[in-house]
Structures are given as C-alpha cells and as structure tokens.
Design a protein around this motif. Sequence first.
Motif, PDB file in Angstrom:
ATOM      1  N   ALA A 102       4.709 126.896  92.017  1.00 41.51           N
ATOM      2  CA  ALA A 102       5.676 126.349  92.972  1.00 41.51           C
ATOM      3  C   ALA A 102       6.574 127.439  93.540  1.00 41.51           C
ATOM      4  CB  ALA A 102       6.524 125.269  92.288  1.00 41.51           C
ATOM      5  N   ILE A 103       7.096 128.293  92.673  1.00 40.91           N
ATOM      6  CA  ILE A 103       7.995 129.353  93.121  1.00 40.91           C
ATOM      7  C   ILE A 103       7.249 130.349  94.004  1.00 40.91           C
ATOM      8  CG2 ILE A 103       9.387 131.311  92.331  1.00 40.91           C
ATOM      9  CD1 ILE A 103       9.941 129.543  89.776  1.00 40.91           C
ATOM     10  N   SER A 104       6.047 130.714  93.594  1.00 41.51           N
ATOM     11  CA  SER A 104       5.268 131.691  94.361  1.00 41.51           C
ATOM     12  C   SER A 104       4.890 131.146  95.733  1.00 41.51           C
ATOM     13  CB  SER A 104       4.011 132.085  93.574  1.00 41.51           C
ATOM     14  OG  SER A 104       3.305 133.093  94.244  1.00 41.51           O
ATOM     15  N   VAL A 105       4.492 129.867  95.807  1.00 41.15           N
ATOM     16  CA  VAL A 105       4.177 129.253  97.097  1.00 41.15           C
ATOM     17  C   VAL A 105       5.399 129.292  98.012  1.00 41.15           C
ATOM     18  CG1 VAL A 105       3.750 127.021  98.215  1.00 41.15           C
ATOM     19  CG2 VAL A 105       2.298 127.769  96.320  1.00 41.15           C
ATOM     20  N   CYS A 106       6.553 128.919  97.465  1.00 44.53           N
ATOM     21  CA  CYS A 106       7.769 128.885  98.283  1.00 44.53           C
ATOM     22  C   CYS A 106       8.112 130.272  98.815  1.00 44.53           C
ATOM     23  CB  CYS A 106       8.920 128.326  97.449  1.00 44.53           C
ATOM     24  SG  CYS A 106      10.405 127.946  98.418  1.00 44.53           S
ATOM     25  N   LYS A 107       8.057 131.279  97.957  1.00 41.06           N
ATOM     26  CA  LYS A 107       8.345 132.641  98.401  1.00 41.06           C
ATOM     27  C   LYS A 107       7.357 133.111  99.461  1.00 41.06           C
ATOM     28  CE  LYS A 107      10.808 134.596  94.436  1.00 41.06           C
ATOM     29  NZ  LYS A 107      10.922 135.763  93.548  1.00 41.06           N
ATOM     30  N   TYR A 108       6.092 132.800  99.250  1.00 45.15           N
ATOM     31  CA  TYR A 108       5.050 133.247 100.171  1.00 45.15           C
ATOM     32  C   TYR A 108       5.230 132.624 101.562  1.00 45.15           C
ATOM     33  CZ  TYR A 108       0.330 134.110 101.972  1.00 45.15           C
ATOM     34  OH  TYR A 108      -0.740 134.502 102.731  1.00 45.15           O
ATOM     35  N   VAL A 109       5.476 131.307 101.598  1.00 40.51           N
ATOM     36  CA  VAL A 109       5.618 130.633 102.889  1.00 40.51           C
ATOM     37  C   VAL A 109       6.881 131.100 103.609  1.00 40.51           C
ATOM     38  CG1 VAL A 109       5.893 128.402 104.023  1.00 40.51           C
ATOM     39  CG2 VAL A 109       4.259 128.645 102.149  1.00 40.51           C
ATOM     40  N   ILE A 110       7.970 131.269 102.880  1.00 39.28           N
ATOM     41  CA  ILE A 110       9.197 131.773 103.519  1.00 39.28           C
ATOM     42  C   ILE A 110       8.955 133.157 104.114  1.00 39.28           C
ATOM     43  CG2 ILE A 110      11.538 132.604 103.074  1.00 39.28           C
ATOM     44  CD1 ILE A 110      11.815 130.334 101.021  1.00 39.28           C
ATOM     45  N   ALA A 111       8.285 134.031 103.371  1.00 35.54           N
ATOM     46  CA  ALA A 111       8.031 135.386 103.862  1.00 35.54           C
ATOM     47  C   ALA A 111       7.159 135.390 105.110  1.00 35.54           C
ATOM     48  CB  ALA A 111       7.378 136.213 102.761  1.00 35.54           C
ATOM     49  N   PRO A 117       8.573 125.238 102.620  1.00 33.40           N
ATOM     50  CA  PRO A 117       7.516 124.226 102.690  1.00 33.40           C
ATOM     51  C   PRO A 117       7.986 122.866 102.199  1.00 33.40           C
ATOM     52  CG  PRO A 117       7.112 125.781 100.891  1.00 33.40           C
ATOM     53  CD  PRO A 117       8.234 126.334 101.699  1.00 33.40           C
ATOM     54  N   GLY A 118       7.496 121.837 102.886  1.00 34.83           N
ATOM     55  CA  GLY A 118       7.800 120.485 102.464  1.00 34.83           C
ATOM     56  C   GLY A 118       9.171 119.988 102.838  1.00 34.83           C
ATOM     57  N   ALA A 148       1.611 119.719  95.383  1.00 38.23           N
ATOM     58  CA  ALA A 148       1.030 120.053  96.679  1.00 38.23           C
ATOM     59  C   ALA A 148       1.928 119.659  97.836  1.00 38.23           C
ATOM     60  CB  ALA A 148      -0.337 119.393  96.836  1.00 38.23           C
ATOM     61  N   PRO A 149       2.965 120.413  98.150  1.00 38.75           N
ATOM     62  CA  PRO A 149       3.655 120.200  99.418  1.00 38.75           C
ATOM     63  C   PRO A 149       2.743 120.663 100.545  1.00 38.75           C
ATOM     64  CG  PRO A 149       4.413 122.207  98.412  1.00 38.75           C
ATOM     65  CD  PRO A 149       3.458 121.573  97.427  1.00 38.75           C
ATOM     66  N   ASN A 150       3.083 120.344 101.759  1.00 36.32           N
ATOM     67  CA  ASN A 150       2.205 120.685 102.878  1.00 36.32           C
ATOM     68  C   ASN A 150       2.371 122.151 103.248  1.00 36.32           C
ATOM     69  OD1 ASN A 150       0.331 120.292 104.875  1.00 36.32           O
ATOM     70  ND2 ASN A 150       1.859 119.783 106.405  1.00 36.32           N
ATOM     71  N   PHE A 151       1.854 123.023 102.377  1.00 38.94           N
ATOM     72  CA  PHE A 151       1.943 124.457 102.631  1.00 38.94           C
ATOM     73  C   PHE A 151       0.575 124.974 103.050  1.00 38.94           C
ATOM     74  CE2 PHE A 151      -0.511 126.336  99.219  1.00 38.94           C
ATOM     75  CZ  PHE A 151      -0.647 125.274  98.347  1.00 38.94           C
ATOM     76  N   ALA A 152       0.531 126.137 103.646  1.00 36.86           N
ATOM     77  CA  ALA A 152      -0.705 126.856 103.979  1.00 36.86           C
ATOM     78  C   ALA A 152      -1.553 126.051 104.958  1.00 36.86           C
ATOM     79  CB  ALA A 152      -1.494 127.200 102.725  1.00 36.86           C
TER      80      ALA A 152
END
Length: 267
Positions: A102-111, A117-118, A148-152
């Motif tokens: 969760a933390i890695s997805v959030c950091k990746y999408v923000i960057a 996300p979400g 699974a938030p709507n990321f990527a």
Amino acid sequence: MILIAGYPRSGTTFTSGVCANAERGYNQAIGRFGPHLRGAVRPGHQLDTGFDPDFFARSRAALERVVARTHSRPATVARRFPEVWNAVGRVLYVQRHPFDVAISVCKYVIANDRSVPGTGAGAGSFEEAVEKGLFARYFERFCALGGAPNFAEGGADAYGTWLQHLAEWHAFLAQGTVPGLVLSYDRLTREPLLRFRLAARALDLPWREQDIAAALRHMSPEGVRSRLGDHFVSPEPLELRYPELLSPEQVRRGLDSFGEAMLRYGL
C-alpha cells in the motif's frame, strides 16, 4: 522458461531482473549469448506492457532459458499470453506485506502522477499526502477494496485485488503442474544472495554464485534508480516498513482486512 509473478509493487522487477541477469551470465558461460546476439535476443521479458511475441520466440530459441515477469493473475496470463503460459517450466511468485504494498503504491503513483490513488486529490510528495490526511483516506480505500485502489493502468481489474492475487497464485502452485516457489520480498531484500542461491537450488537452476552476485549488483537500488528513475525504488527499500508510517488505528484496520490471508500465506 521461468515466470516471475507478483502483485504490483511487490518486488517482481527486482526478482525478475536478478533472475534474467543470472541467466545472462549462465548463457554467456556456455557460449549461448555472445556479442553477436546482443540486441537480437534477451533473457528477460515483461508481459503486461510492451510484450513482443516474436522477440520472445527468438530469445527462447537462442537461449537456454528466458525469464518473463507479470503482475497478472494466472488465468489472465493463460488467456492473454498462451505462447508464454504453455512454455512455463518454473514459477517464482513474489509476495510482500500488504501494508508495504500500500505504501509503495502510494509513493509510486504520487511520484509519477502527482495524485493520491483512490482519492481524486493531488499531492506533490508522499509527505504532503500524509500531512493533509490524504494517505489515510487512500489507505482506508486500499483496505476496503482488499488491496486494490484504482492505481496504475487498467486499475484493479487488470490484476485483481491483493487478496485475489495471492489466493489464485497460491492455488495454482498447489496444483503442482510446474515446479514453483513463493518468495518473500522482505527476506529477499535482507538476504538476497542466500535466498536466490536457495531458490536456484530448489528449482534446479544452474546459476553460478558469481552470476547471482553480479545480478544483485546490477539490480541494487542505486542501479535501478539510475536506469529507471528516482521514483521507481527508494534509496533503501527497507525504509518502507510500515510501523513508522501507519498509526495504530491504521494497523488494526489493515489487520482486519488482511490478517487472515497474512497468516495463511506466511506473511
């Protein structure tokens, strides 16, 4: 052929990169990957975006083994990439603690997108998202949707939820149709040489220790950041461990959502 599978931001790039570079070293040692083939074939392939079936076929024909990585679920791989699925000889499934995912997805999408996300909200940095309470909103949504938030690209439907992904790949491996292992990304980052040596031995892969060591140097955080960008991996991946970033209430919320699966799948 070796298939590397894992949920997004769970270590599939790292794992497949090490495996592909170990295969490169082995093929060079036995004379199957000389200078005349560089650029014409390669040991590592990505399925979910930009997959070239002809390039994959040429690589398979020229090399002893090739490596392919995917974030997709087993049925999706079988449907979208039958030429790969039918060639799979070994599977390595990489799993990661859902809070760290969760933390890695959030950091990746923000960057990449300057958005959380979400949430539909923007943020220039992960720290800003935390300060404004946006990360808390995102993490609640992540838990509510089973990871699974709507990321990527493609959103949740492309890969399923974290819970679905683990359940389906563990069920596939339990069938025993091909040799396979489940690897912990946390343990891979703590004991990389030992873990990859053990995986090679368990799956009867003839990788030399010096090739694994060279592959690990190639896939170091510094090396990946220089090739793919600062956003792709933190300078020290272990800093993503959740206790420093989640409140006690968020930890309890996450355990309510994922605790049973964490126990079942050894996380």
